[in-house]
Enzyme design. Structure first.
Site, PDB file in Angstrom:
ATOM      1  N   GLY A  90      -1.935  -5.549   0.033  1.00 58.89           N
ATOM      2  CA  GLY A  90      -3.130  -5.949  -1.120  1.00 58.89           C
ATOM      3  C   GLY A  90      -4.074  -4.881  -1.499  1.00 58.89           C
ATOM      4  O   GLY A  90      -4.696  -4.927  -2.496  1.00 58.89           O
ATOM      5  N   ASP A  91      -4.186  -3.939  -0.537  1.00 61.34           N
ATOM      6  CA  ASP A  91      -5.259  -2.828  -0.825  1.00 61.34           C
ATOM      7  C   ASP A  91      -4.926  -1.488  -0.044  1.00 61.34           C
ATOM      8  O   ASP A  91      -5.574  -1.041   0.612  1.00 61.34           O
ATOM      9  CB  ASP A  91      -6.583  -3.281  -0.366  1.00 61.34           C
ATOM     10  N   ILE A  92      -3.682  -1.151  -0.367  1.00 62.18           N
ATOM     11  CA  ILE A  92      -3.086   0.000   0.329  1.00 62.18           C
ATOM     12  C   ILE A  92      -3.947   1.300  -0.661  1.00 62.18           C
ATOM     13  O   ILE A  92      -3.397   1.518  -1.769  1.00 62.18           O
ATOM     14  CB  ILE A  92      -1.599   0.234   0.061  1.00 62.18           C
TER      15      ILE A  92
END
Length: 265
Positions: free
Chosen positions: A159-161
């Site tokens: 979700g927050d790469i």
């Protein structure tokens, strides 16, 4: 704030606290092993600790201990940085490392995953922002709605790469930190490779085109659908900034969105 966990897990402070908007961190020693104690402030950060425990060190930092709001993680001691690589002539290699790490996170597991946030819920800030600001955000909202209504390859998402959320753990290789714990189409997890506001080449059309080829090949993604996710994610990122009143910060993801939408035309 750290003391209850220092006592519970018998930790020794090993550095200065790091305070962010979403969590407080403290370098510690756990059984003589370098570790990080992280205390989360919001629901997605708390969910991220449970997800990292579920990944069990395969593509993500190993969790030594975990509670509702706190997690004790192995500390990254390697000296390499993906962001530094990307800004110093190794952008292609950095993207391939990110893709290889994400592939580990997306690999099927036999055990049941912890509670996750559905991707359509994660995008809830985009439609009202598109109504308010129109323009490119309306294009992003339209593209996002089409993607979310017809998901493919659903899996557990980080979700927050981005370049600073995959760290060098030395002999253990590259591992992810700070997940948001989402559930949805795997293509979403690759979009921020193109929209990381720390990159000086963020608004370079040639950079986006080149990395689109690199990432779509490394991750086995359809290039056009990846472009759609880049547009959708960039619109969402801009919507978050605009919702916080950070108009100047919204310009970077809006620039990426304009490039992606133009490439889709």
């Amino acid at each position: 704030m750290f003391q209850p966990y220092l006592d519970r897990w018998q930790l020794v402070p090993d550095g200065s606290p790091i305070i962010t908007h979403s969590s407080n961190l403290l370098p510690v020693l756990w059984r003589d092993e370098p570790a990080i104690l992280k205390i989360a402030h919001d629901a997605s950060e708390m969910a991220g600790g449970a997800l990292m425990k579920w990944w069990d060190g395969d593509g993500a930092a190993t969790v030594f201990a975990c509670s509702d709001e706190a997690v004790l993680l192995e500390r990254a001691l390697g000296t390499r940085s993906l962001l530094t690589m990307a800004m110093n002539g190794e952008d292609d290699e950095a993207s391939r490392i990110i893709c290889a790490t994400v592939a580990k996170l997306h690999a099927p597991r036999s055990k049941r995953h912890p509670p996750l946030i559905e991707l359509h819920e994660w995008f809830r800030a985009l439609p009202p922002a598109a109504q308010t600001h129109d323009g490119i955000l309306s294009d992003c909202d339209r593209i996002a709605a089409a993607l979310l209504s017809d998901p493919r390859d659903r899996t557990v998402l980080h979700g927050d790469i981005h370049h600073s959320n995959i760290l060098d753990f030395g002999a253990h290789g590259w591992r992810a930190i700070d997940p948001k714990a989402l559930l949805g189409e795997r293509g979403y997890d690759y979009a921020n490779i193109f929209a990381n506001h720390d990159l000086a080449t963020l608004a370079d059309k040639s950079r986006l085109r080149r990395q689109l080829g690199i990432v779509s090949a490394a991750a086995d993604l359809d290039p056009r659908r990846l472009l759609q996710w880049i547009a959708a994610y960039s619109g969402l990122s801009a919507a978050w900034f605009l919702g916080d009143g950070a108009t100047l910060s919204a310009e970077a993801p809006l620039a990426v969105a304009r490039i992606a939408v133009a490439e889709l035309s």
